[in-house]
Design a protein around this motif. Structure first.
Motif, PDB file in Angstrom:
ATOM      1  N   UNK A 198       0.819  -1.210   0.000  1.00 44.77           N
ATOM      2  CA  UNK A 198       0.000   0.000   0.000  1.00 44.77           C
ATOM      3  C   UNK A 198       0.860   1.271   0.000  1.00 44.77           C
ATOM      4  N   UNK A 199       1.962   1.237   0.728  1.00 49.17           N
ATOM      5  CA  UNK A 199       2.786   2.437   0.892  1.00 49.17           C
ATOM      6  C   UNK A 199       3.237   3.051  -0.435  1.00 49.17           C
ATOM      7  N   UNK A 200       3.860   2.288  -1.361  1.00 49.23           N
ATOM      8  CA  UNK A 200       4.288   2.920  -2.612  1.00 49.23           C
ATOM      9  C   UNK A 200       3.120   3.414  -3.475  1.00 49.23           C
ATOM     10  N   UNK A 201       1.989   2.743  -3.380  1.00 47.52           N
ATOM     11  CA  UNK A 201       0.817   3.180  -4.149  1.00 47.52           C
ATOM     12  C   UNK A 201       0.322   4.514  -3.597  1.00 47.52           C
ATOM     13  N   UNK A 202       0.272   4.625  -2.284  1.00 51.43           N
ATOM     14  CA  UNK A 202      -0.161   5.878  -1.668  1.00 51.43           C
ATOM     15  C   UNK A 202       0.814   7.007  -1.975  1.00 51.43           C
ATOM     16  N   UNK A 203       2.097   6.694  -2.032  1.00 56.76           N
ATOM     17  CA  UNK A 203       3.083   7.717  -2.398  1.00 56.76           C
ATOM     18  C   UNK A 203       2.842   8.201  -3.827  1.00 56.76           C
ATOM     19  N   UNK A 204       2.473   7.280  -4.724  1.00 53.63           N
ATOM     20  CA  UNK A 204       2.104   7.669  -6.089  1.00 53.63           C
ATOM     21  C   UNK A 204       0.863   8.554  -6.090  1.00 53.63           C
ATOM     22  N   UNK A 205      -0.104   8.176  -5.273  1.00 52.72           N
ATOM     23  CA  UNK A 205      -1.341   8.952  -5.195  1.00 52.72           C
ATOM     24  C   UNK A 205      -1.060  10.372  -4.695  1.00 52.72           C
ATOM     25  N   UNK A 206      -0.140  10.487  -3.759  1.00 53.06           N
ATOM     26  CA  UNK A 206       0.239  11.804  -3.248  1.00 53.06           C
ATOM     27  C   UNK A 206       0.914  12.612  -4.352  1.00 53.06           C
TER      28      UNK A 206
END
Length: 176
Positions: free
Chosen positions: A103-111
């Motif tokens: 989840x972490x890298x996906x959320x960083x992309x979303x940010x």
């Protein structure tokens, strides 16, 4: 789309598979983006967390993740990309694949895609908090505050975090 709207996700997935298997050069990205998203979401809807471990059921989620990723890579429609990333984060959530490290890298992309949306910072902060990394969690809540300094939910969410940590003074300051 009709099958999808009727909640016939198995039938919809089969038809969307046909669409995405067509010659990619003849289809625009704008046609493919919704097809990949709805294909992924059809498989996502077929998955049942109560049947985790069943190869067919687990295969649905694997396909959903693959197609959400494919849709997010296309970059054709920012709204569809955001939606695919949101559903991808949910796919790795506790109700499905339960893998916060994904989840972490996906959320960083979303940010990166939408840096002013505090919800993305909140979600990332919650992952850090649930893993006991309170410094990183606080940093994400504070970034949300930087992005939306006039939004009340940012302060109430930050206050709730401080309250869970037993930081009374910081809780009151955030609420003020």
């Amino acid at each position: 789309n009709g099958l999808y709207q009727q909640s016939d996700f198995k039938g919809a997935a089969a038809k969307y598979e046909e669409v995405v298997s067509l010659d990619q050069d003849t289809l625009s990205k704008f046609l493919l983006t919704p097809a990949y998203f709805f294909l992924a979401n059809s498989y996502d809807n077929l998955y049942r967390s109560a049947k985790a471990g069943d190869p067919v059921n687990d295969g649905y989620m694997a396909k959903a993740v693959g197609y959400y990723e494919k849709d997010a890579e296309l970059d054709a429609d920012p709204k569809m990309k955001k939606l695919s990333l949101q559903y991808l984060v949910a796919a790795y959530g506790p109700d499905k694949l339960n893998d916060p490290t994904k989840q972490e890298p996906i959320l960083e992309k979303m940010i990166q895609v939408e840096p002013t949306d505090p919800a993305n910072y909140f979600y990332l902060a919650n992952i850090y908090e649930s893993n006991g990394d309170y410094e990183k969690a606080e940093a994400q809540f504070l970034k949300a505050k930087e992005m939306k300094p006039n939004e009340s939910t940012v302060y109430t969410t930050l206050a709730a975090f401080y309250d869970r940590q037993g930081e009374f003074e910081k809780t009151i300051n955030a609420l003020n």
